[in-house]
Scaffold this motif. Sequence first.
Motif, mmCIF file in Angstrom:
data_model
loop_
_atom_site.group_PDB
_atom_site.id
_atom_site.type_symbol
_atom_site.label_atom_id
_atom_site.label_comp_id
_atom_site.label_asym_id
_atom_site.label_seq_id
_atom_site.Cartn_x
_atom_site.Cartn_y
_atom_site.Cartn_z
ATOM 1 N N ILE A 46 -6.357 -55.574 15.076
ATOM 2 C CA ILE A 46 -7.270 -56.672 15.430
ATOM 3 C C ILE A 46 -6.629 -57.556 16.483
ATOM 4 O O ILE A 46 -7.285 -57.990 17.434
ATOM 5 N N ASP A 47 -5.313 -57.825 16.343
ATOM 6 C CA ASP A 47 -4.607 -58.642 17.331
ATOM 7 C C ASP A 47 -4.616 -57.980 18.711
ATOM 8 O O ASP A 47 -4.589 -58.669 19.726
ATOM 9 N N LYS A 48 -4.649 -56.646 18.733
ATOM 10 C CA LYS A 48 -4.720 -55.926 20.009
ATOM 11 C C LYS A 48 -6.141 -55.891 20.560
ATOM 12 O O LYS A 48 -6.375 -55.397 21.647
ATOM 13 N N GLY A 49 -7.104 -56.374 19.784
ATOM 14 C CA GLY A 49 -8.484 -56.439 20.251
ATOM 15 C C GLY A 49 -9.366 -55.290 19.810
ATOM 16 O O GLY A 49 -10.472 -55.128 20.300
ATOM 17 N N HIS A 50 -8.895 -54.497 18.871
ATOM 18 C CA HIS A 50 -9.706 -53.390 18.374
ATOM 19 C C HIS A 50 -10.655 -53.876 17.282
ATOM 20 O O HIS A 50 -10.342 -54.800 16.543
ATOM 21 N N LEU A 51 -11.787 -53.222 17.196
ATOM 22 C CA LEU A 51 -12.772 -53.541 16.172
ATOM 23 C C LEU A 51 -12.430 -52.738 14.923
ATOM 24 O O LEU A 51 -12.630 -51.540 14.885
ATOM 25 N N VAL A 52 -11.863 -53.400 13.914
ATOM 26 C CA VAL A 52 -11.447 -52.716 12.695
ATOM 27 C C VAL A 52 -11.833 -53.552 11.488
ATOM 28 O O VAL A 52 -11.029 -54.317 10.972
ATOM 29 N N PRO A 53 -13.070 -53.461 11.014
ATOM 30 C CA PRO A 53 -13.422 -54.229 9.824
ATOM 31 C C PRO A 53 -12.617 -53.795 8.609
ATOM 32 O O PRO A 53 -11.978 -54.605 7.980
ATOM 33 N N GLY A 54 -12.639 -52.513 8.252
ATOM 34 C CA GLY A 54 -11.846 -52.007 7.154
ATOM 35 C C GLY A 54 -12.071 -52.702 5.830
ATOM 36 O O GLY A 54 -11.167 -52.800 5.021
ATOM 37 N N GLY A 56 -15.026 -52.068 3.936
ATOM 38 C CA GLY A 56 -16.011 -51.322 3.170
ATOM 39 C C GLY A 56 -17.423 -51.832 3.309
ATOM 40 O O GLY A 56 -18.336 -51.322 2.682
ATOM 41 N N LYS A 57 -17.632 -52.849 4.115
ATOM 42 C CA LYS A 57 -18.962 -53.433 4.263
ATOM 43 C C LYS A 57 -19.745 -52.679 5.326
ATOM 44 O O LYS A 57 -19.173 -52.115 6.251
ATOM 45 N N ASN A 58 -21.068 -52.731 5.190
ATOM 46 C CA ASN A 58 -21.864 -52.153 6.255
ATOM 47 C C ASN A 58 -21.894 -53.123 7.425
ATOM 48 O O ASN A 58 -21.467 -54.262 7.323
ATOM 49 N N ALA A 59 -22.416 -52.677 8.542
ATOM 50 C CA ALA A 59 -22.333 -53.444 9.785
ATOM 51 C C ALA A 59 -23.004 -54.814 9.697
ATOM 52 O O ALA A 59 -22.559 -55.760 10.341
ATOM 53 N N GLU A 60 -24.051 -54.954 8.917
ATOM 54 C CA GLU A 60 -24.735 -56.252 8.806
ATOM 55 C C GLU A 60 -23.900 -57.280 8.066
ATOM 56 O O GLU A 60 -24.145 -58.473 8.165
ATOM 57 N N GLN A 61 -22.903 -56.850 7.325
ATOM 58 C CA GLN A 61 -22.055 -57.765 6.568
ATOM 59 C C GLN A 61 -20.745 -58.073 7.285
ATOM 60 O O GLN A 61 -19.887 -58.746 6.740
ATOM 61 N N TRP A 62 -20.592 -57.586 8.517
ATOM 62 C CA TRP A 62 -19.375 -57.850 9.268
ATOM 63 C C TRP A 62 -19.269 -59.332 9.587
ATOM 64 O O TRP A 62 -20.260 -60.053 9.626
ATOM 65 N N SER A 63 -18.079 -59.748 9.908
ATOM 66 C CA SER A 63 -17.861 -61.131 10.313
ATOM 67 C C SER A 63 -18.461 -61.367 11.698
ATOM 68 O O SER A 63 -18.703 -60.419 12.457
ATOM 69 N N SER A 69 -17.357 -58.974 18.978
ATOM 70 C CA SER A 69 -16.545 -57.963 19.658
ATOM 71 C C SER A 69 -17.398 -56.786 20.094
ATOM 72 O O SER A 69 -17.232 -56.273 21.205
ATOM 73 N N VAL A 70 -18.309 -56.371 19.232
ATOM 74 C CA VAL A 70 -19.204 -55.266 19.583
ATOM 75 C C VAL A 70 -20.077 -55.671 20.773
ATOM 76 O O VAL A 70 -20.273 -54.896 21.709
ATOM 77 N N VAL A 71 -20.598 -56.884 20.758
ATOM 78 C CA VAL A 71 -21.434 -57.362 21.859
ATOM 79 C C VAL A 71 -20.645 -57.361 23.159
ATOM 80 O O VAL A 71 -21.147 -56.918 24.198
ATOM 81 N N LEU A 72 -19.396 -57.807 23.103
ATOM 82 C CA LEU A 72 -18.560 -57.806 24.305
ATOM 83 C C LEU A 72 -18.263 -56.397 24.788
ATOM 84 O O LEU A 72 -18.302 -56.123 25.993
ATOM 85 N N GLU A 73 -17.969 -55.499 23.853
ATOM 86 C CA GLU A 73 -17.657 -54.119 24.223
ATOM 87 C C GLU A 73 -18.854 -53.423 24.849
ATOM 88 O O GLU A 73 -18.698 -52.576 25.718
ATOM 89 N N THR A 74 -20.047 -53.779 24.415
ATOM 90 C CA THR A 74 -21.241 -53.077 24.883
ATOM 91 C C THR A 74 -21.966 -53.809 26.011
ATOM 92 O O THR A 74 -22.989 -53.330 26.487
ATOM 93 N N ALA A 75 -21.445 -54.932 26.452
ATOM 94 C CA ALA A 75 -22.153 -55.744 27.452
ATOM 95 C C ALA A 75 -22.401 -54.992 28.756
ATOM 96 O O ALA A 75 -23.449 -55.150 29.372
ATOM 97 N N GLN A 95 -29.301 -53.109 16.055
ATOM 98 C CA GLN A 95 -28.350 -54.073 15.510
ATOM 99 C C GLN A 95 -27.586 -54.765 16.632
ATOM 100 O O GLN A 95 -27.455 -55.989 16.649
ATOM 101 N N VAL A 96 -27.104 -53.969 17.568
ATOM 102 C CA VAL A 96 -26.332 -54.530 18.677
ATOM 103 C C VAL A 96 -27.212 -55.457 19.510
ATOM 104 O O VAL A 96 -26.776 -56.533 19.926
ATOM 105 N N SER A 97 -28.468 -55.072 19.721
ATOM 106 C CA SER A 97 -29.398 -55.926 20.479
ATOM 107 C C SER A 97 -29.634 -57.246 19.747
ATOM 108 O O SER A 97 -29.662 -58.312 20.370
ATOM 109 N N ALA A 98 -29.805 -57.177 18.442
ATOM 110 C CA ALA A 98 -30.015 -58.395 17.659
ATOM 111 C C ALA A 98 -28.785 -59.289 17.719
ATOM 112 O O ALA A 98 -28.898 -60.511 17.852
ATOM 113 N N TRP A 99 -27.605 -58.685 17.635
ATOM 114 C CA TRP A 99 -26.371 -59.462 17.713
ATOM 115 C C TRP A 99 -26.226 -60.098 19.091
ATOM 116 O O TRP A 99 -25.791 -61.247 19.205
#
Length: 165
Positions: A46-54, A56-63, A69-75, A95-99
Amino acid sequence: MKHYSAQSKESALQKMMPPNNIAIAQLSIEMGIGESTLYNWRKQAIDKGHLVPGDGKNAEQWSSANKFSVVLETASLNQAELAEYCRGKGLYVEQVSAWRNACIDANANVKEQEKAFSTETKKDKKQINQLEKELRRKDKALAETAALLVLRKKANAIWGEAEDE
């Protein structure tokens, strides 16, 4: 202290990442690696900037940070690249569009919020001034009452109790 190969570390991180999203407790049991080690690896990633929830939550429960981070990666991705990215991460394009929309709307009402805050602040200051004024009035009344009681005691001490005739 055990030393793990870079390959086992990378494998564990891949299992923590989407689409697998395996919880660290479960991954620890599966791979025979201590939970603290896995938490440490996840923190480093995470400190290196990787997306690693780890977690066990589904994507809607992510922080919010992970969603951002996903929005930035996909911009900068086009639709085809976005679809491929989403398939790789176990996400939906919607999901990404909503975020993305949530990130855009986050600062949309700043002026309205500032105006409401300013109005609330003025209202609070007015109420504080009223309360302070009332407190000063009551302090004065209390001081006057205390002075009268002291004077009555002194008068009673000098002249004695008043006699009823």
